[in-house]
Design an enzyme around this catalytic site. Structure first.
Site, PDB file in Angstrom:
ATOM      1  N   LYS A 173     -15.151  26.708  62.694  1.00 25.45           N
ATOM      2  CA  LYS A 173     -15.393  27.904  61.824  1.00 25.45           C
ATOM      3  C   LYS A 173     -15.362  28.982  62.951  1.00 25.45           C
ATOM      4  O   LYS A 173     -16.601  28.821  63.637  1.00 25.45           O
ATOM      5  CB  LYS A 173     -16.334  27.970  60.926  1.00 25.45           C
ATOM      6  CG  LYS A 173     -16.362  29.419  60.171  1.00 25.45           C
ATOM      7  CD  LYS A 173     -17.443  29.120  59.037  1.00 25.45           C
ATOM      8  CE  LYS A 173     -17.516  30.890  58.485  1.00 25.45           C
ATOM      9  NZ  LYS A 173     -18.411  30.818  57.573  1.00 25.45           N
ATOM     10  N   LYS A 233     -10.913  27.054  60.312  1.00 22.45           N
ATOM     11  CA  LYS A 233     -10.944  28.396  59.635  1.00 22.45           C
ATOM     12  C   LYS A 233     -11.148  29.478  60.702  1.00 22.45           C
ATOM     13  O   LYS A 233     -12.053  29.299  61.393  1.00 22.45           O
ATOM     14  CB  LYS A 233     -12.015  28.457  58.507  1.00 22.45           C
ATOM     15  CG  LYS A 233     -12.250  29.802  57.892  1.00 22.45           C
ATOM     16  CD  LYS A 233     -13.634  29.602  57.182  1.00 22.45           C
ATOM     17  CE  LYS A 233     -13.931  31.162  56.585  1.00 22.45           C
ATOM     18  NZ  LYS A 233     -15.306  31.003  56.031  1.00 22.45           N
TER      19      LYS A 233
HETATM   20  C1  PBG Z   1     -19.851  31.868  54.587  1.00 19.14           C
HETATM   21  C2  PBG Z   1     -18.548  32.212  54.241  1.00 19.14           C
HETATM   22  C3  PBG Z   1     -17.660  33.209  54.909  1.00 19.14           C
HETATM   23  C4  PBG Z   1     -16.477  32.883  54.400  1.00 19.14           C
HETATM   24  C5  PBG Z   1     -16.466  31.619  53.819  1.00 19.14           C
HETATM   25  N1  PBG Z   1     -17.653  31.254  53.888  1.00 19.14           N
HETATM   26  C6  PBG Z   1     -17.861  34.503  55.589  1.00 19.14           C
HETATM   27  C7  PBG Z   1     -18.496  34.510  56.840  1.00 19.14           C
HETATM   28  O1  PBG Z   1     -18.822  33.302  57.486  1.00 19.14           O
HETATM   29  O2  PBG Z   1     -18.961  35.708  57.245  1.00 19.14           O
HETATM   30  C8  PBG Z   1     -15.047  33.576  54.835  1.00 19.14           C
HETATM   31  C9  PBG Z   1     -14.054  33.319  53.739  1.00 19.14           C
HETATM   32  C10 PBG Z   1     -12.886  34.489  53.709  1.00 19.14           C
HETATM   33  O3  PBG Z   1     -12.864  35.233  54.673  1.00 19.14           O
HETATM   34  O4  PBG Z   1     -11.919  34.444  52.926  1.00 19.14           O
HETATM   35  N2  PBG Z   1     -20.449  31.656  55.593  1.00 19.14           N
END
Ligand code: PBG
Length: 323
Positions: A195, A248
């Site tokens: 991520k 992601k």
């Molecule tokens: C929580 C999380 C996030 C997303 C999914 N789980 C945001 C972040 O890490 O700030 C992002 C999903 C999206 O942008 O659609 N940590």
């Protein structure tokens, strides 16, 4: 050699032959639709930067899940917006919190719809970071216990899969351990393994009101320029017991999806995130891009790169086109 003896156009000549040599077919069977559940009754609040997506109270999310299921979408990914936030994110691991309550209601109404729950603290802490703070930085090991408790509360409510998105080191092992010792050894973990600290999460942070109050997430999420590090992250999560791993965002990270798919033998999920949805949707709304074809193409390309599952805010629209 004058003539082209091999002519690639021969196999593109008509629709039938094109369809017979098609290598990647998008299917509804592996799309996952993200949903945001909020407190209250009959609440359906559109997210400004993600038109067509809403904060939904439990009664509304149950309605939505009926629709999602009847469209043939097999799974939803749940995010919670709690009533209160504090520095420890206590409402995340409250068994009567927003996500466990929604899971119980959805599983009762739509038992066959797979409910995946996002496990993280950023939506539940008053500072907006994904773990507890110590001297201005997220304290990794102090956070593990809270994430594990959150996962257990979700599993007890009936979540089908647990999806930790916090990027703390060792959280998959911590979650696996608590699930196994509590009778949930059959509950799979879908880990957000690679991520990135991406600017494409902007609209999500509006949806979940989870933006960090100060600083950014770069001390726990990955640097967009790094590829080898993604391989290491995925390997670690698999070692710790992840059943499915996620990359992601999706579209800007197709090379990562491809490498992870080539190097590991676990299913790969890709998350087409809020900013990917928002930018395409803005262009659709302006008439600058064709909605149907850009949605189908973007999802097909994510699948071609190696994604077995795709989490996308376009799932419902795609389902209508794919039927
Ligand atoms: C929580 C999380 C996030 C997303 C999914 N789980 C945001 C972040 O890490 O700030 C992002 C999903 C999206 O942008 O659609 N940590």
């Amino acid at each position: 050699m004058q003539k082209p003896y091999y002519r690639p156009r021969r196999l593109r000549a008509n629709k039938t032959i094109r369809s017979m040599v098609c290598e990647t077919r998008l299917s509804l069977t592996n799309l996952i639709y993200p949903l945001f559940v909020c407190p209250g009754k009959t609440v359906k609040r559109e997210i400004t930067s993600m038109p067509g997506n809403f904060n939904l109270s439990i009664d509304q999310i149950v309605e939505e899940c009926h629709q999602v299921s009847s469209l043939g979408i097999p799974a939803v990914l749940l995010f919670g917006i709690p009533t209160s936030k504090d520095k420890m994110g206590a409402s995340a691991y409250d068994e009567n919190g927003i996500v466990p309550s929604a899971v119980r209601a959805i599983k009762l109404a739509e038992p066959h719809l797979l409910v995946i729950t996002d496990v993280c603290l950023c939506g539940y802490t008053d500072h907006g970071h994904c773990g507890v703070l110590h001297n201005g930085d997220v304290d990794n090991d102090a956070t593990l216990d809270l994430l594990a408790k959150t996962a257990l509360v979700h599993a007890r409510a009936g979540a089908d899969l647990i999806a930790p998105s916090d990027m703390m080191d060792g959280r998959v092992a911590a979650i696996r351990e608590i699930l196994d010792s509590s009778g949930f050894e059959q509950t799979p973990i879908l880990s957000y393994a690679a991520k990135y600290a991406s600017a494409f999460y902007g609209p999500f942070r509006e949806a979940a009101s989870s933006a960090p109050k100060a600083g950014d997430r770069k001390s726990y999420q990955m640097d967009p320029g790094n590829q080898r590090e993604a391989i290491r992250e995925v390997a670690l999560d698999i070692e710790e017991g992840a059943d499915i791993i996620m990359v992601k965002p999706a579209m800007p990270y197709l090379d990562i999806i491809f490498r992870v798919k080539s190097e590991f033998s676990v299913p790969v999920a890709a998350y087409q995130v809020s900013g990917e949805y928002a930018s395409l949707t803005a262009a659709h709304k302006n008439g600058w891009l064709d909605q149907k074809n850009t949605i189908i193409e973007s999802l097909t390309c994510i699948k071609r790169a190696g994604a077995d599952w795709i989490i996308t805010y376009f799932a419902k629209i795609a389902a209508q086109y794919l039927r």
